[in-house]
Design a protein around this motif. Sequence first.
Motif, mmCIF file in Angstrom:
data_model
loop_
_atom_site.group_PDB
_atom_site.id
_atom_site.type_symbol
_atom_site.label_atom_id
_atom_site.label_comp_id
_atom_site.label_asym_id
_atom_site.label_seq_id
_atom_site.Cartn_x
_atom_site.Cartn_y
_atom_site.Cartn_z
ATOM 1 N N PHE A 103 0.831 -1.200 0.000
ATOM 2 C CA PHE A 103 0.000 0.000 0.000
ATOM 3 C C PHE A 103 0.868 1.252 0.000
ATOM 4 C CE2 PHE A 103 0.719 -1.006 4.469
ATOM 5 C CZ PHE A 103 1.015 0.222 5.035
ATOM 6 N N ARG B 152 -3.886 3.975 -0.518
ATOM 7 C CA ARG B 152 -4.201 3.205 -1.723
ATOM 8 C C ARG B 152 -3.509 1.851 -1.645
ATOM 9 N NH1 ARG B 152 -1.685 3.624 -6.965
ATOM 10 N NH2 ARG B 152 -0.550 5.415 -6.139
ATOM 11 N N PHE B 153 -4.282 0.794 -1.752
ATOM 12 C CA PHE B 153 -3.710 -0.544 -1.807
ATOM 13 C C PHE B 153 -3.175 -0.797 -3.211
ATOM 14 C CE2 PHE B 153 -6.328 -1.130 1.974
ATOM 15 C CZ PHE B 153 -5.468 -1.864 2.787
ATOM 16 N N ASP C 176 -4.296 -5.946 -5.301
ATOM 17 C CA ASP C 176 -5.746 -6.082 -5.418
ATOM 18 C C ASP C 176 -6.303 -6.738 -4.159
ATOM 19 O OD1 ASP C 176 -5.712 -5.007 -7.947
ATOM 20 O OD2 ASP C 176 -5.692 -6.935 -8.978
ATOM 21 N N VAL D 205 -12.691 -0.737 0.039
ATOM 22 C CA VAL D 205 -11.597 -0.506 -0.905
ATOM 23 C C VAL D 205 -12.151 -0.493 -2.330
ATOM 24 C CG1 VAL D 205 -9.387 -1.325 -1.791
ATOM 25 C CG2 VAL D 205 -9.948 -1.637 0.619
ATOM 26 N N THR E 104 -12.421 -1.019 -6.098
ATOM 27 C CA THR E 104 -11.839 -2.065 -6.941
ATOM 28 C C THR E 104 -10.898 -1.496 -7.988
ATOM 29 O OG1 THR E 104 -13.832 -3.412 -6.650
ATOM 30 C CG2 THR E 104 -12.371 -3.997 -8.469
ATOM 31 N N GLY F 212 -8.080 1.035 -5.825
ATOM 32 C CA GLY F 212 -7.451 0.540 -4.614
ATOM 33 C C GLY F 212 -7.532 1.515 -3.451
#
Length: 259
Positions: free
Chosen positions: A101, A117-118, A121, A127, A129, A132
Amino acid sequence: MSSLSGLVVPSARSSGVGDVKNTHSNSKSSSLSVVGPSSGCDPSSLNPTTRAVLSSEYASLRYNKHCPSGMYITPGADSILVWDGVLFVHKGYYAGSVLKFAVTFPDKYPDMPPTVRFLTDVFHPLVETRTGLLNLMARFRPWRPTEHRVHDILHFMKALFKVPVLDRINELDVVNKEAFKLRIRYQENRTSFTALAQQSAQFSRSPSALYDSPNSKKGYSFPFTPVSQGQVDEVLKTLFTRRPSYEATTAREKEKDNA
């Protein structure tokens, strides 16, 4: 910085504020140290207040329980406004997940909240899609500059994957409707949700997710490289060999304190 988790090793590059090191990512407790700042970026162009607050909050991660166990984070090499991190999820339905992240701070921080923000996935109601992005407002509404800190965000991120948080998600905060519907299904059928969460965890450990640099984040600070079982055994052997010496030293220190 390096950590052992299964057969992968993340190594953090140098950063603009310094490197926070979590030396027990796979244990319940964490031990952190700050290693001197490097010259990865020029902070002179930053808002002085923002620079001071970020430096202070980053240094505070060394304090007990400020940085969650199983989490690594360091300012990026290009800017101290962007911190790279990785979270190892050890328990619950997402157990085994390795989630990369990035935390991005606005120039007006702490008056304005950061974004998370990841880069891996992850299928979660909070979160988005496509991007992220994590909906921090589910926990920090409104954002309070004098109360909320980076460590609060980090602990919230870790809690996201625990059952109590999943059970309390408000539909108004949901940014992934499909994941929310499956969360409802999870309450009715734990076996079904467990399978879906574990599928997400397995993907996060796939070669493409682990070893490839995130397409959405250049210069990510925690590149992973595969290691052999022999290398893993050697590290474990070294750790167990040093443990008696550490315990003996601790015992002597306690004796001195009691003298």
